[in-house]
Design a protein around this motif. Structure first.
Motif, short mmCIF file in Angstrom:
data_model
loop_
_atom_site.label_atom_id
_atom_site.label_comp_id
_atom_site.label_asym_id
_atom_site.label_seq_id
_atom_site.Cartn_x
_atom_site.Cartn_y
_atom_site.Cartn_z
N VAL A 29 0.86 -1.21 0.00
CA VAL A 29 0.00 0.00 0.00
C VAL A 29 0.89 1.25 0.00
CG1 VAL A 29 -1.73 1.30 1.31
CG2 VAL A 29 -1.87 -1.20 1.19
N VAL A 30 1.94 1.20 0.84
CA VAL A 30 2.88 2.33 0.90
C VAL A 30 3.54 2.51 -0.47
CG1 VAL A 30 5.03 3.15 1.97
CG2 VAL A 30 3.33 1.97 3.36
N GLY A 31 3.98 1.39 -1.06
CA GLY A 31 4.61 1.45 -2.39
C GLY A 31 3.67 2.01 -3.43
N GLY A 32 2.42 1.52 -3.42
CA GLY A 32 1.41 1.99 -4.38
C GLY A 32 1.16 3.49 -4.23
N LEU A 33 1.02 3.94 -2.99
CA LEU A 33 0.78 5.38 -2.74
C LEU A 33 1.99 6.21 -3.16
CD1 LEU A 33 -1.05 5.21 0.72
CD2 LEU A 33 -2.06 5.77 -1.51
N MET A 49 9.24 13.87 -2.86
CA MET A 49 9.73 12.93 -3.88
C MET A 49 10.69 11.89 -3.29
SD MET A 49 11.51 13.71 -7.51
CE MET A 49 13.17 13.70 -6.92
N LEU A 50 11.59 12.38 -2.41
CA LEU A 50 12.57 11.48 -1.81
C LEU A 50 11.87 10.36 -1.02
CD1 LEU A 50 15.65 11.08 -1.45
CD2 LEU A 50 15.42 12.29 0.73
N PHE A 51 10.82 10.78 -0.28
CA PHE A 51 10.07 9.79 0.50
C PHE A 51 9.36 8.79 -0.41
CE2 PHE A 51 10.31 13.37 3.51
CZ PHE A 51 10.95 12.72 4.56
N SER A 52 8.84 9.31 -1.53
CA SER A 52 8.14 8.43 -2.48
C SER A 52 9.09 7.40 -3.06
CB SER A 52 7.52 9.26 -3.60
OG SER A 52 6.58 10.14 -3.06
N ILE A 53 10.28 7.88 -3.45
CA ILE A 53 11.27 6.95 -4.02
C ILE A 53 11.68 5.92 -2.97
CG2 ILE A 53 13.64 6.75 -4.92
CD1 ILE A 53 13.12 9.50 -6.28
N GLY A 55 9.89 4.92 -0.48
CA GLY A 55 8.74 4.03 -0.30
C GLY A 55 8.72 2.92 -1.34
N ILE A 56 9.01 3.30 -2.58
CA ILE A 56 9.01 2.31 -3.68
C ILE A 56 10.15 1.31 -3.47
CG2 ILE A 56 9.34 2.00 -6.17
CD1 ILE A 56 8.15 4.92 -6.42
N LEU A 57 11.33 1.85 -3.13
CA LEU A 57 12.50 0.97 -2.93
C LEU A 57 12.27 -0.01 -1.77
CD1 LEU A 57 15.52 3.40 -3.49
CD2 LEU A 57 14.72 1.57 -4.99
N VAL A 58 11.72 0.52 -0.68
CA VAL A 58 11.45 -0.33 0.49
C VAL A 58 10.47 -1.44 0.12
CG1 VAL A 58 10.31 -0.38 2.77
CG2 VAL A 58 12.05 1.34 2.28
N THR A 59 9.45 -1.09 -0.65
CA THR A 59 8.45 -2.08 -1.05
C THR A 59 9.08 -3.18 -1.90
OG1 THR A 59 6.82 -0.32 -1.07
CG2 THR A 59 6.19 -2.38 -2.13
N ILE A 60 9.90 -2.76 -2.89
CA ILE A 60 10.54 -3.76 -3.77
C ILE A 60 11.48 -4.65 -2.94
CG2 ILE A 60 12.16 -4.06 -5.69
CD1 ILE A 60 10.95 -1.39 -6.81
N PHE A 61 12.27 -3.99 -2.08
CA PHE A 61 13.21 -4.73 -1.25
C PHE A 61 12.47 -5.71 -0.32
CE2 PHE A 61 15.50 -5.17 2.80
CZ PHE A 61 16.66 -5.76 2.35
N ILE A 125 -2.27 -4.86 -5.40
CA ILE A 125 -2.61 -3.71 -4.54
C ILE A 125 -1.89 -2.46 -5.04
CG2 ILE A 125 -2.30 -2.76 -2.20
CD1 ILE A 125 -2.75 -5.63 -1.13
N MET A 126 -0.61 -2.62 -5.33
CA MET A 126 0.18 -1.47 -5.81
C MET A 126 -0.41 -0.90 -7.10
SD MET A 126 4.20 -1.79 -5.11
CE MET A 126 4.53 -3.46 -5.56
#
Lengths: 282, 241
Positions: A29-33, A49-53, A55-61, A125-126
């Motif tokens: 959900v975090v990654g999707g948002l 933007m930094l937080f969004s990037i 968030g995406i990296l954390v989700t993938i990891f 979900i993402m």
């Protein structure tokens, strides 16, 4: 007895699986948002933007780590139950070694399928949270499903009834490769741990490394040969009729499934025979 | 009355490396209803024998029969084996171990296990990793002795427990006495276990039985305790260095 052994094998992992699955789904959900934020706001003048990037990296990891942790847990349990001091209990149970091994194999298969299901759910979900347009309208999930449906339609248009057979064979190949990937690691652990009395785990890792190298080498040789065949046979393939191509695809899929079946049987029989005849808990 | 021995080993040979036999053409028989002390120096093959009988080792040659049945996974239900090490999953709670044993061993007595755990003041809700080494060994012994097995194989059962608990454990072993079952105990604490033994066997190198017999008869005939006899036999054994 298989039911009982499976109960304990699954029970040993399910709590961690539940916690990790829930974590991964929340992170999706975090990654999707995060992706949604990037799509809607763009990269200019976006303070988050930094937080969004991140968030995406954390989700993938977390998705990769999730699959890896569960796989490692299952493999470590196999090693622990069969080749450490815990084996003193495992092999004094009134249960056939074949049943014990089957239980480990079925358990690993169930967790592999469960992992894939959770990963698919997380990606869904993402995608559901990501808009297609910058103004937040449309859904990436909808677009993605449209593409998948188009591909399926195309497959059935070109191959009609054969497409169903291909799909079934595809599922069989996926299931066989899942079983094989577990069996090959079990076989390596078994071989490594029955070769030496000390440093069993190190030996198992070394055996896996060597086997993996051999498989990679064989894959390179096979793909090289296939490339040569394709390059030299392009003219021929163009001359094939549609019916001939359908049969060719069918035979290729059957050949892959047969090869995987044979490999699974070999790895299974090898592991089981060593556990039954060569395992000495000194 | 069926006189089939509880355990019969015929020409049993086991080597870990080529040319060195830990057991060499070993023959051994255990009748019903006996508590037998298998005594010998380190490395003479006592633990190897128990592991072979419980199926943890594969013999190079020879036969093992439990109650007349050739050794297999099937005979595991007749044997209750206590190894010399801690071997339970340390993440398990004591109560989960009771469930585990109940699930796999139909002869496991839950009530007896619960009573013994209470007597030894072992908390059932605790995880094994939270217990001391001695407590873990007690838990293992409780689990093994709470079964109604035909053959108990106890490898160093009192080695890691405090002297006060030893008496309770030895009483438990006697308490489990049944005319249909037998107990084999290996230990170096001969003085402690001597009172509970019906028979003894001094095991030398290569699995040679140097001296065996009825404990009371030998004590009466020699005027010596088993501990004194052990010291005498192994002091003069040629390879006992």
């Amino acid at each position: 007895m298989l039911r009982k052994t499976l109960k304990y094998d699954l029970g040993a992992v399910y709590k961690i699986w539940l916690i990790l699955s829930a974590t991964v789904l929340v992170l999706s959900v975090v990654g999707g948002l995060s992706i949604r934020d990037l799509v809607m706001t763009g990269d200019e003048g976006n303070p988050f933007m930094l937080f969004s990037i991140m968030g995406i990296l954390v989700t993938i990891f977390s998705l990769c780590a999730y699959v890896l942790i569960i796989e490692l847990l299952v493999l470590f349990r196999f090693y622990q139950n069969f080749f450490t001091d815990e084996a003193y209990l495992t092999f004094t149970l009134p249960v056939k070694r074949k049943t014990l091994f089957n239980s480990k194999l079925i358990g690993a298969f169930i967790w592999s399928v469960a992992n894939i299901a959770v990963v698919i759910l997380a990606i869904t979900i993402m995608l559901a949270l990501v808009p297609v347009q910058g103004n937040g309208t449309g859904s990436a999930l909808y677009e993605f499903l449209k593409i998948v449906l188009e591909l399926i339609k195309l497959l059935f248009e070109n191959f009609s009834g054969w497409a169903f057979v291909y799909c079934v064979l595809g599922v069989i190949i996926y299931l066989l490769s899942t079983v094989f990937s577990t069996l090959i690691i079990y076989a390596c652990i078994t071989l490594g741990c029955t070769m030496v009395r000390k440093y069993k785990l190190l030996m198992a890792i070394a055996v896996y490394y060597v086997v993996n190298m051999l498989i990679s080498l064989l894959s390179y040789v096979a793909s090289f040969v296939m490339s040569l065949v394709l390059i030299s046979g392009i003219g021929l393939i163009e001359n094939y009729s549609e019916a001939q191509i359908r049969v060719l695809v069918l035979f290729t899929l059957i050949a892959v499934a047969s090869f995987l079946t044979v490999m699974c049987i070999l790895a299974y029989r090898f592991s089981l025979s060593r556990i039954e005849r060569r395992l000495n808990l000194a | 009355m069926n006189d089939t021995p509880v355990l019969q080993c015929k020409n049993l040979t086991k080597s870990y490396k080529l040319g060195t036999n830990v057991l060499d053409n070993f023959n051994f028989s255990v009748p019903k209803g006996k508590i037998i002390g298998l005594l010998g120096p380190n490395g003479c093959g006592k633990s190897t024998l128990l592991k072979l009988v419980s199926g943890l080792l594969v013999p190079n040659s020879g036969e093992i029969e439990i109650c007349g049945i050739p050794r297999s996974e099937e005979t595991n239900s007749l044997i209750s084996y206590l190894p010399e090490r801690t071997y339970f999953n340390s993440r398990m709670r004591v109560s989960e171990l009771i469930d585990y044993f109940s699930d796999f061993f139909p002869d496991f007595d839950r009530e007896l296990a619960a009573k013994m755990l209470d007597d030894l003041a072992i908390p059932k809700g605790e995880r094994l990793r939270a217990l001391s080494k001695g407590m873990k060994e007690k838990v293992q012994l409780v689990m093994v002795m709470s079964r109604r097995a035909k053959l108990y194989l106890l490898d160093e059962p009192i080695g890691g427990v405090d002297p006060a608990s030893r008496e309770y454990i030895l009483n438990t072993i006697i308490g489990n006495y049944s005319p249909e079952s037998s107990v084999i105990i290996t230990t170096h604490l001969i003085t402690d276990i001597e009172p509970v033994l019906d028979e003894f066997a001094f095991m030398g190198w290569g699995g040679t039985i140097l001296r065996a017999g009825d404990a009371d008869t030998v004590r009466a005939a020699t005027g010596k305790t088993l501990d004194e006899l052990f010291r005498e036999v192994f002091r003069y054994a040629p390879q006992n260095t």
